[in-house]
Design a protein around this motif. Structure first.
Motif, mmCIF file in Angstrom:
data_model
loop_
_atom_site.group_PDB
_atom_site.id
_atom_site.type_symbol
_atom_site.label_atom_id
_atom_site.label_comp_id
_atom_site.label_asym_id
_atom_site.label_seq_id
_atom_site.Cartn_x
_atom_site.Cartn_y
_atom_site.Cartn_z
ATOM 1 N N ILE A 106 0.895 -1.260 -0.085
ATOM 2 C CA ILE A 106 -0.022 0.017 0.069
ATOM 3 C C ILE A 106 0.919 1.360 -0.128
ATOM 4 O O ILE A 106 0.516 2.200 -0.747
ATOM 5 C CB ILE A 106 -0.875 0.040 0.965
ATOM 6 C CG1 ILE A 106 -2.151 -1.094 1.094
ATOM 7 C CG2 ILE A 106 -1.643 1.478 1.509
ATOM 8 C CD1 ILE A 106 -3.013 -1.509 2.327
ATOM 9 N N ARG A 107 1.836 1.202 0.694
ATOM 10 C CA ARG A 107 2.733 2.378 1.183
ATOM 11 C C ARG A 107 3.470 2.558 -0.564
ATOM 12 O O ARG A 107 3.737 4.010 -0.799
ATOM 13 C CB ARG A 107 3.613 2.129 2.000
ATOM 14 C CG ARG A 107 4.549 3.591 2.398
ATOM 15 C CD ARG A 107 5.585 3.369 3.576
ATOM 16 N NE ARG A 107 6.704 2.407 2.912
ATOM 17 C CZ ARG A 107 6.798 1.182 3.613
ATOM 18 N NH1 ARG A 107 6.185 0.663 4.629
ATOM 19 N NH2 ARG A 107 7.995 0.317 3.209
ATOM 20 N N GLN A 108 4.155 1.634 -1.122
ATOM 21 C CA GLN A 108 4.895 1.800 -2.150
ATOM 22 C C GLN A 108 3.994 1.804 -3.622
ATOM 23 O O GLN A 108 4.547 2.667 -4.310
ATOM 24 C CB GLN A 108 5.650 0.679 -2.256
ATOM 25 C CG GLN A 108 6.893 0.584 -1.079
ATOM 26 C CD GLN A 108 8.052 -0.566 -1.170
ATOM 27 O OE1 GLN A 108 7.683 -1.381 -2.140
ATOM 28 N NE2 GLN A 108 8.895 -0.421 -0.513
ATOM 29 N N GLU A 109 2.979 1.033 -3.619
ATOM 30 C CA GLU A 109 2.380 0.917 -4.795
ATOM 31 C C GLU A 109 1.227 1.454 -5.110
ATOM 32 O O GLU A 109 0.902 1.988 -6.198
ATOM 33 C CB GLU A 109 2.310 -0.737 -5.185
ATOM 34 C CG GLU A 109 3.431 -1.409 -5.067
ATOM 35 C CD GLU A 109 4.421 -1.238 -6.349
ATOM 36 O OE1 GLU A 109 3.970 -0.893 -7.173
ATOM 37 O OE2 GLU A 109 5.602 -1.507 -6.037
ATOM 38 N N VAL A 110 0.242 1.769 -4.164
ATOM 39 C CA VAL A 110 -1.153 2.558 -4.371
ATOM 40 C C VAL A 110 -0.950 3.816 -4.399
ATOM 41 O O VAL A 110 -0.198 4.709 -3.587
ATOM 42 C CB VAL A 110 -1.969 1.967 -3.139
ATOM 43 C CG1 VAL A 110 -3.240 2.895 -3.137
ATOM 44 C CG2 VAL A 110 -2.162 0.738 -3.079
ATOM 45 N N LYS A 111 -1.324 4.528 -5.529
ATOM 46 C CA LYS A 111 -0.995 5.843 -5.789
ATOM 47 C C LYS A 111 -2.524 6.817 -5.500
ATOM 48 O O LYS A 111 -2.287 7.931 -5.819
ATOM 49 C CB LYS A 111 -0.830 6.175 -7.420
ATOM 50 C CG LYS A 111 0.443 5.279 -7.686
ATOM 51 C CD LYS A 111 1.690 5.893 -6.757
ATOM 52 C CE LYS A 111 2.893 5.013 -7.396
ATOM 53 N NZ LYS A 111 3.842 4.898 -6.473
ATOM 54 N N ASP A 112 -3.458 6.169 -4.930
ATOM 55 C CA ASP A 112 -4.907 6.917 -4.824
ATOM 56 C C ASP A 112 -4.457 7.737 -3.461
ATOM 57 O O ASP A 112 -4.150 7.542 -2.568
ATOM 58 C CB ASP A 112 -5.797 5.743 -4.305
ATOM 59 C CG ASP A 112 -7.073 6.057 -4.316
ATOM 60 O OD1 ASP A 112 -7.312 7.537 -4.232
ATOM 61 O OD2 ASP A 112 -8.205 5.615 -4.652
ATOM 62 N N ARG B 214 -6.632 9.042 -1.787
ATOM 63 C CA ARG B 214 -7.366 8.644 -0.486
ATOM 64 C C ARG B 214 -6.921 7.688 0.524
ATOM 65 O O ARG B 214 -7.286 7.807 1.430
ATOM 66 C CB ARG B 214 -8.880 8.053 -1.012
ATOM 67 C CG ARG B 214 -9.655 9.215 -1.958
ATOM 68 C CD ARG B 214 -10.907 8.493 -2.471
ATOM 69 N NE ARG B 214 -10.505 7.315 -3.590
ATOM 70 C CZ ARG B 214 -11.255 6.704 -4.166
ATOM 71 N NH1 ARG B 214 -12.590 6.995 -3.940
ATOM 72 N NH2 ARG B 214 -10.549 5.764 -5.320
ATOM 73 N N VAL B 215 -6.099 7.084 -0.093
ATOM 74 C CA VAL B 215 -5.412 6.148 0.874
ATOM 75 C C VAL B 215 -4.027 6.634 1.568
ATOM 76 O O VAL B 215 -3.037 6.690 0.762
ATOM 77 C CB VAL B 215 -5.051 4.753 0.014
ATOM 78 C CG1 VAL B 215 -4.238 3.690 0.961
ATOM 79 C CG2 VAL B 215 -6.121 3.985 -0.453
ATOM 80 N N GLY B 216 -4.182 7.078 2.579
ATOM 81 C CA GLY B 216 -3.074 7.645 3.201
ATOM 82 C C GLY B 216 -2.469 6.871 4.150
ATOM 83 O O GLY B 216 -1.932 5.539 4.017
ATOM 84 N N MET B 217 -2.108 7.328 5.290
ATOM 85 C CA MET B 217 -1.312 6.752 6.326
ATOM 86 C C MET B 217 -2.441 5.662 7.283
ATOM 87 O O MET B 217 -3.278 6.196 7.617
ATOM 88 C CB MET B 217 -0.783 7.522 7.815
ATOM 89 C CG MET B 217 0.357 8.554 6.919
ATOM 90 S SD MET B 217 1.821 7.522 6.484
ATOM 91 C CE MET B 217 2.425 6.990 8.199
ATOM 92 N N LEU B 218 -2.220 4.341 6.968
ATOM 93 C CA LEU B 218 -3.176 3.432 7.717
ATOM 94 C C LEU B 218 -2.234 2.409 8.494
ATOM 95 O O LEU B 218 -1.208 2.196 8.118
ATOM 96 C CB LEU B 218 -4.188 2.913 6.565
ATOM 97 C CG LEU B 218 -3.454 2.190 5.481
ATOM 98 C CD1 LEU B 218 -3.586 0.689 6.009
ATOM 99 C CD2 LEU B 218 -4.471 2.246 4.348
ATOM 100 N N THR B 219 -2.917 1.745 9.420
ATOM 101 C CA THR B 219 -2.403 0.643 9.943
ATOM 102 C C THR B 219 -3.021 -0.661 9.724
ATOM 103 O O THR B 219 -4.429 -0.495 9.968
ATOM 104 C CB THR B 219 -2.219 0.909 11.481
ATOM 105 O OG1 THR B 219 -1.459 1.985 11.638
ATOM 106 C CG2 THR B 219 -1.658 -0.444 12.181
#
Length: 124
Positions: free
Chosen positions: A23-29, A31-36
């Motif tokens: 998620i951190r490296q590949e998702v460019k959306d 809306r998807v920020g810092m998450l756990t």
């Protein structure tokens, strides 16, 4: 009480390790920020995985992040299949985990009750 399925648990643990990095490296959306990722549950036939996550921010940010993750779920599944040596990678469904918020609320209630109790005179 349900049986523990060691292989499903191992797959869930592997998904939980790989998914945040993807998620951190590949998702460019945006809306998807810092998450756990708090937990991953894989059913015993390994067809579905329920991914629990938390984010910082308000309800609007949680909903936006959930929409972004749902939109990226196919892409993330494809990327997981490249990293994991599985014949079939489970379909990912994302669920916002409210347990952290609920824990904070309960802690605040306990602190308020203790503070209120301290203001009352002691009964002897």
């Amino acid at each position: 009480m349900p049986k523990d399925f060691p292989r499903a648990r191992r797959v869930a643990d592997q998904i939980q390790r790989e998914l945040p990095e993807l998620i951190r490296q590949e998702v460019k959306d945006p809306r998807v920020g810092m998450l756990t990722i708090t937990e991953v549950e894989v059913n015993r036939d390994m067809e579905f995985a329920k991914v629990y996550f938390t984010t910082l921010g308000g309800e609007a940010e949680h909903a936006a992040c959930l929409q972004g993750l749902q939109r990226a779920s196919g892409f993330l599944r494809t990327q997981l299949s490249r990293r994991m040596q599985l014949r079939v990678v489970p379909k990912l469904s994302f669920v916002y985990d409210r347990s952290v918020e609920r824990g904070i609320e309960l802690s605040q209630l306990i602190d308020a009750a203790v503070a209120e109790d301290a203001t009352h005179p002691k009964d002897e």
